[in-house]
Motif scaffolding. Structure first.
Motif, short mmCIF file in Angstrom:
data_model
loop_
_atom_site.label_atom_id
_atom_site.label_comp_id
_atom_site.label_asym_id
_atom_site.label_seq_id
_atom_site.Cartn_x
_atom_site.Cartn_y
_atom_site.Cartn_z
N ASP A 1 0.87 -1.18 0.00
CA ASP A 1 0.00 0.00 0.00
C ASP A 1 0.91 1.23 0.00
O ASP A 1 1.82 1.33 0.81
N THR A 2 0.68 2.14 -0.91
CA THR A 2 1.60 3.28 -1.05
C THR A 2 0.92 4.60 -0.66
O THR A 2 -0.31 4.70 -0.68
N PRO A 3 1.73 5.60 -0.36
CA PRO A 3 1.17 6.92 -0.08
C PRO A 3 0.79 7.60 -1.40
O PRO A 3 1.18 7.13 -2.47
N PRO A 4 0.06 8.71 -1.34
CA PRO A 4 -0.24 9.43 -2.57
C PRO A 4 1.07 9.88 -3.24
O PRO A 4 1.96 10.42 -2.60
N MET A 5 1.17 9.58 -4.53
CA MET A 5 2.35 9.92 -5.32
C MET A 5 2.68 11.41 -5.26
O MET A 5 3.82 11.81 -5.30
N LYS A 6 1.62 12.18 -5.19
CA LYS A 6 1.78 13.62 -5.19
C LYS A 6 2.61 14.09 -4.00
O LYS A 6 3.35 15.06 -4.09
N GLU A 7 2.50 13.37 -2.90
CA GLU A 7 3.22 13.78 -1.70
C GLU A 7 4.53 13.01 -1.49
O GLU A 7 5.47 13.55 -0.92
N GLN A 8 4.57 11.75 -1.88
CA GLN A 8 5.73 10.91 -1.58
C GLN A 8 6.15 10.14 -2.83
O GLN A 8 6.19 8.92 -2.83
N ARG A 9 6.48 10.87 -3.86
CA ARG A 9 6.77 10.22 -5.14
C ARG A 9 7.92 9.22 -5.05
O ARG A 9 7.88 8.15 -5.67
N ASN A 10 8.94 9.55 -4.26
CA ASN A 10 10.09 8.65 -4.17
C ASN A 10 9.75 7.28 -3.61
O ASN A 10 10.30 6.26 -4.04
N ILE A 11 8.86 7.27 -2.64
CA ILE A 11 8.45 5.99 -2.03
C ILE A 11 7.67 5.16 -3.06
O ILE A 11 7.90 3.97 -3.23
N VAL A 12 6.77 5.82 -3.76
CA VAL A 12 5.94 5.11 -4.74
C VAL A 12 6.81 4.60 -5.91
O VAL A 12 6.65 3.48 -6.38
N LEU A 13 7.75 5.43 -6.32
CA LEU A 13 8.67 5.04 -7.39
C LEU A 13 9.46 3.80 -6.97
O LEU A 13 9.64 2.86 -7.76
N SER A 14 9.89 3.78 -5.73
CA SER A 14 10.64 2.65 -5.22
C SER A 14 9.80 1.37 -5.25
O SER A 14 10.29 0.31 -5.65
#
Ligand SMILES: Nc1ncnc2c1ncn2[C@@H]1O[C@H](COP(=O)(O)OP(=O)(O)OP(=O)(O)O)[C@@H](O)[C@H]1O
Ligand SMILES: [Mg+2]
Length: 213
Positions: A84-97
């Protein structure tokens, strides 16, 4: 092992609800499931697991190097990982990972013009993740959620998105009280919901089969 990352540009798009039900459907199908909470904000997967006393573990990993950390942890012990990921808009690096590691990326989306308008940003992140990967790119699927029965919007947006070359999972998740009220509770019979159809389709796309319980 399949690794499903659930992602979208913004908050409130059913990411956590979808991750929770997908993970349960996989568990009910007999797979050894690990949930990964890469968000960690309120109403997180981690909290829901504890509150609902889920029958499989969820770990917190809200970091931008999931693609490095997770393999050592998930390694051979699980058949399926749901992130489950955070909103890309706020935490793009985490989602990219997460997208750098995932075998499957699922984007929950309501068939509305507002949510459809978020798709280019999701596609861009996938393209960026693919460039950073040495292997194949993840299998990308859109999962319609919060749909209204018999609304023509569902099929209209399916057609548009399909024409643009992306895959929309066959069975949409309807807007239902059952999902709206689910947070913090145990989840039963996830396989009997549209999320069960979603995992059958996702597993089919890799040729993996659900182990019978
Ligand atoms: N199919 C559905 N029918 C009705 N309500 C739903 C459905 N799916 C999700 N919801 C509700 O929509 C809201 C947002 O869902 P959820 O928390 O899963 O989104 P999210 O993308 O994880 O949000 P955030 O980015 O804030 O973590 C919640 O109140 C949830 O209960
Ligand atoms: Mg969430």
């Amino acid at each position: 092992m399949i690794i499903i990352a659930v992602m979208n540009l913004k908050g409130g798009s059913s990411k956590t609800t979808s991750a929770a039900f997908l993970a349960h459907a996989l568990h009910e199908a007999g797979l050894r499931v690990l949930g990964v909470d890469a968000d960690g904000e309120n109403e997180s997967l981690l909290q829901w697991q504890a509150l609902g006393e889920w029958p499989f573990p969820v770990i917190g990993m809200a970091v931008p190097n999931i693609h490095r950390q997770l393999p050592g942890i998930a390694n051979d012990r699980y058949d399926a990982v749901v992130i489950d990921t955070p909103p890309m808009k706020e935490q793009r690096n985490i989602v990219l990972s997460a997208a750098r590691l995932a075998t499957h990326v699922v984007c929950p989306l309501a068939p509305t013009s507002m949510e459809y308008g978020r798709l280019p940003a999701v596609r861009q992140l996938l393209a960026d993740a693919t460039e950073l990967r040495n292997d194949q790119k993840p299998i990308f699927s859109i999962l319609f959620t919060r749909t209204v029965a018999n609304a023509s919007s569902t099929e209209a947006y399916r057609e548009v998105i399909t024409e643009e070359g992306d895959h929309v999972l066959k069975v949409p998740v309807a807007r239902k009280e059952k999902f709206a009220q689910a947070y913090g509770l145990p989840i039963e019979n996830a396989l009997a919901t549209a999320y069960g159809d979603a995992i059958a389709e996702l597993l089919d796309m890799t040729g993996e089969e659900a182990v019978s319980a």
